[in-house]
Enzyme design. Sequence first.
Site, short mmCIF file in Angstrom:
data_model
loop_
_atom_site.label_atom_id
_atom_site.label_comp_id
_atom_site.label_asym_id
_atom_site.label_seq_id
_atom_site.Cartn_x
_atom_site.Cartn_y
_atom_site.Cartn_z
CG HIS A 166 17.29 29.08 -12.07
ND1 HIS A 166 16.98 30.16 -11.28
CD2 HIS A 166 18.61 29.18 -12.33
CE1 HIS A 166 18.06 30.88 -11.06
NE2 HIS A 166 19.07 30.30 -11.67
CD GLU A 169 13.64 28.73 -10.55
OE1 GLU A 169 14.58 28.61 -9.75
OE2 GLU A 169 13.45 29.78 -11.20
CG HIS A 259 13.66 33.13 -11.74
ND1 HIS A 259 14.79 32.37 -11.75
CD2 HIS A 259 13.90 34.17 -12.57
CE1 HIS A 259 15.69 32.93 -12.54
NE2 HIS A 259 15.18 34.02 -13.05
CD GLU A 335 11.81 34.27 -7.65
OE1 GLU A 335 12.97 34.59 -7.99
OE2 GLU A 335 11.40 33.09 -7.63
C1 GEM Z 1 16.89 34.45 -8.00
S1 GEM Z 1 17.10 36.14 -8.36
C2 GEM Z 1 18.25 36.60 -7.18
C3 GEM Z 1 17.66 37.45 -6.16
N1 GEM Z 1 17.38 38.70 -6.76
C4 GEM Z 1 17.36 39.84 -6.08
N2 GEM Z 1 17.14 40.96 -6.73
N3 GEM Z 1 17.56 39.80 -4.76
C5 GEM Z 1 18.23 33.73 -8.22
O1 GEM Z 1 18.65 33.62 -9.37
O2 GEM Z 1 18.84 33.32 -7.22
C6 GEM Z 1 15.84 33.95 -8.91
C7 GEM Z 1 15.45 32.54 -8.60
O3 GEM Z 1 16.27 31.62 -8.79
O4 GEM Z 1 14.33 32.34 -8.15
ZN ZN Z 2 15.19 30.76 -10.57
#
Ligand code: GEM
Ligand code: ZN
Length: 375
Positions: A166, A169, A259, A335
Amino acid sequence: MKIDADLFGGAIRVLDASDPTDITLELRADNASEFMQWFHFRVTGADGSDLTFNIVNAGDATYPGGWDDYRAAASYDGARWFRVDTELDEGTLRIRHAPEHPTCHYAYFAAYSWDRHLELVDGAKARPGVHVEVLGQSVEKRPIHRIRLGEPARGKRQVWIIARQHPGETMGQWFMEGVLSRLLDEDDPTARALLEGAVVHLVPLMNPDGAAHGNQRTNAAGVNLNREWLSPSAEKSPEVLAVRAAMMKSGVDLFLDVHGDEDTPYIFAAGCEGNPGYTPRIDALEDLFMRTLMELDEDFQRRYGYDLDEPGQADLSIAANYAGQRFDCLALTLEMPFKDDADNPDPEAGWSPERAAGFGSHVIGSILACLPALR
Ligand code: GEM
Ligand code: ZN
């Protein structure tokens, strides 16, 4: 005075800049999708007077909760970033600042330029024991760089860390600077021990097109790369196709996908508890990794994070879930906040490039702690 976004990763619409105390701006969506959050623009010719930027459609952003307790990032040189006075007023994000230099950048989070990316890659390439390869090309034919450290040898574990699927980020790429800096420190015993036992594969910029366009979440084809890992395609997601192929070739014993989170003011990890192949072994490895990281890093915590997936209900199109399932390995999504760490707030910088890099360097310690138990 001029305001523009004619930059790598630039994104803003200037509606009216005639009155420096009431500058009207608008967010604009990703180049080929509806996601809208990222902004990065530049002021040139500022004379030190107070400026007020009004981003009048901030309330229409993809993650409107991202503006609660949020402060915009600013920089005079693109290296040191600080936060400036910001408030949300009925859907308008109001940023107030009196730049001390004629040129000042403002962004959703500390921007990470293509030049800085090339410096990161080329700097690493010049070091002994480092191998840089272009794994493939993006939709718009930009290179997907893999930095590999540690000489391949029988019995060594394969550790993969990717960032900026992304593109907005950018904390993920600042994180990678901390990882690389520690791994390249020949006097660091933890780094030396890790490279004795593992080959480390780093992909610091998974989505160069999205980064160039100033997208928040998608690539040039409008695709969310972190929903492409089950069936990537040359047309929609060549970035994932290339990295996944390299992972198949090397094998994967530990996978991290880095992320940023728009809403949550904490540093956390998401595991693979919903994977069909999730086992007590993987559960114990996730616990070891996170327990160790809590000891090593004052910001990482396990109280706040994403809701857990129900058993067998994980979305395997998400990178960490896919890698954990396909390689039966420890795989986590890491994150960091666009805002700040609510446990350890920094009034001047918020969450910052320096703190993201520090977190990256601490993750090396957790990887080493798990290394003997990865298989
Ligand atoms: C998230 S990762 C998705 C959530 N993961 C779990 N295991 N619940 C996305 O891609 O939406 C990463 C992000 O964008 O921060
Ligand atoms: Zn992300």
